[in-house]
Design an enzyme around this catalytic site. Sequence first.
Site: not given
Lengths: 691, 114
Positions: A339, A376
Amino acid sequence: MRIDMAPTDVCGGFRIRPGIFLDRGARIVPGGISFSVYSSTAKSCTLVLFHNGERDPFALIPYPESYRIGNVFAMIVFDLNDENLEYGFYMEHDGEHAGQCLLDPYAKLISGRDVWGKLPEEDEPFPYRGRVARDDFEWEGDCPLRTPAQELIIYEAHVRGFTKHASSKVKYPGTYAGLREKIPYLKDLGITAIELLPIFEFDEFDGRKNADGVPYFNYWGYSTVGFFAPKAGYAASGKYSLQMEELKTLVKLLHQNGIKVILDVVFNHTAEGDETGPCISFKGIDKKTYYILTPDGRYYNFSGCGNTMNCNHPVVRDMIIACLRYWIAEYHVDGFRFDLASILGRSQDGAPMANPPLLEMMAYDPLLKDAVLIAEAWDAGGLYQVGSFPSYGRWMEWNGRYRDDLRRFLRGEEGLAASVAARITGSEDIYDRRWRGDVASINFITCHDGFTLWDLYSYNEKHNAANGWNDTDGSNDNFSWNCGQEGDTRDPEILRLRRRLVKNAAAVLFTSVGIPMLLAGDEFGNSQQGNNNAYCQDSELSWLDWSLLEKNRDIYAFFRHMIAFRKAHPMLQRMSKGVPAGYPPISLHGTQAWHFDYSGCNRVIGVMFAGRCMADGEERDDFVYLGINAHWEAHRIQLPGLPKTMQWQVVVDTMDEKHAFHETPESLKEGESFLLGPRAVMVCASQFVGS
Amino acid sequence: MGVLCVEILTERDDSIRKIVLSGRLDTESSQELCSRVCNLMTDQPMLVSLKKCNYISSAGVRALLVIAREAKEKGIKLRFSDAQPMVYDVLDMIGFLPLIEYRDTAAEAEAELL
């Protein structure tokens, strides 16, 4: 028997000796437990021991000065019952957080949130406690799967939301065990990897609020409390502290069914927030090490969540690498999706680094060699690195360009034909194969963050009022289209169009070069009623409604067939062993074969893939043609010619409502064109007809 | 405090060696449990009833696995049966019932052992 495993001292009635300095965390050793913790700022450290659930500790054992080497405190305490034991540390600093019992950053089990949604006592002084884990497990020969990354078909799912809805009809809803019961379903669908939203221990009450009597949770879990501990509240057996066993069984059984396990991990920040947030662990142990701080000691907020982990500090780097290695070695997981991964490439003063040591270590770590590493590739501090993430030839990326370009094109926007052709053919304009390899692009149209696929074609605007922020949260750039009416409708024409657009998206996703990822539930038309930011919705709004599987059986069947189709044509996975003579591996077409229309108003794209595949026990030339008509009028499509031994078969025509995937496809005669309906997708495959 | 009792129901020359475990299967009792049950293994099939076990922990689960593995290595047919709800639920939640050849009733287990 080791001669250096005997007690050397007695403290407060407990027999002790110096612990294992090379370790961090708690480890069972013969006769005792070693507790080891790092701090560069603590003057002294005290081990705090509790019986399970007791408010007051039964032992406070200061680490003697001789039990410290450098910045590491290590002590073995003998004669403890590891199953009736919770622990933490007091650390004495010059500054803040004195007298606070701190969670071990390396705790492998954490108690305090054992049952999802069970409120802790308001005044609990030490709400998250370390527990000692037994890492051994009956793996029955299991190890991380070694199937090639090209074969990945990723299914993004939330452990709780996947089976919490009553319609899931599992015995243990919302848990690892519940997910285990759905493995036959996943196998039938054909996916080859499941990517789980965060399962590191987090606090579902983090940021808790009530609006109009409705409780809001930290449902997605992007706020880690402990990196080494599985979320206990996701285990049916969490109340018995058996979450480790339950999760390992899930991983083992997924592997036995050919499904890899990828964890969505959050190293960019922790649950401790900024100056106003709670002190759980890192803040009180050594905040200068673990967080990126401004010169005046405040928390940088590149994560949008209050603090930023100091990922490229050598000690934090070590912890992250140790954590990843632990999940690979002890839980047999197959990879990670990071993330806000761009934060992992920031230096200790927050600046982006050209060659971030942490990312390099991950790329070359021996235990992580076969692990899937997905970035990401952006953060909340403005760093956007899609296509430029420091990859070392190892990292894959969530391809946000694929999502946006496909969404816009498939809803009928003009000016995108050339970009979309690039996305479908592997985004080589972003990911140069020479440096990035064959699997850099994770292609997706939807993910947990945004509309579901059904909602993408049911809503023009987000509908997040239920989140309690007056609809100010969530993205406004959804590139969606409601097909004529916002939200639910009974209009049969609109419903038909929505179903077709859902199938269009699936057909393109599973024939695109790159790694496809779908959001759980999209394969049966799951809806979040237009909510594109369900992070706080632990409710039927976000739980998968399995009753839709029956209602939308045709959508499920279509996804299933498209996944099988992808597997049957290796060139879509860049796994073809050769190219048919006289044909390029990928070619672009339009309404006329070999003529791609680059003009801004073009909404018709044809892509032909040429390679080799196995058929009837022998290797043969293989061709796949993907035709997309994003225009609102039908267009006649001329397909490129095939070798004389082959003819085209129309495998997919999304205009066909009930059977968009033709299990017994019709053949096209040589030179015959195909009338592709408005807003429709076709897929053709070559059929060998003999010499 | 884990208190465990191993109750032997049959004599050695019976066709099935039946054992009943009672009390708590936890870290304090598991080691003794393993050694006692393993010492009772002969070449007879073995049925281990859990009907008097009222608690099982992580260490207790491991003890059952060790017993099952030991029996397998010795070529002894072994079944567990009759767990109380808490013990059954734990083994079911963590997916261990198949690993220890658990059967819901003693009769079902015996039928397989004979």
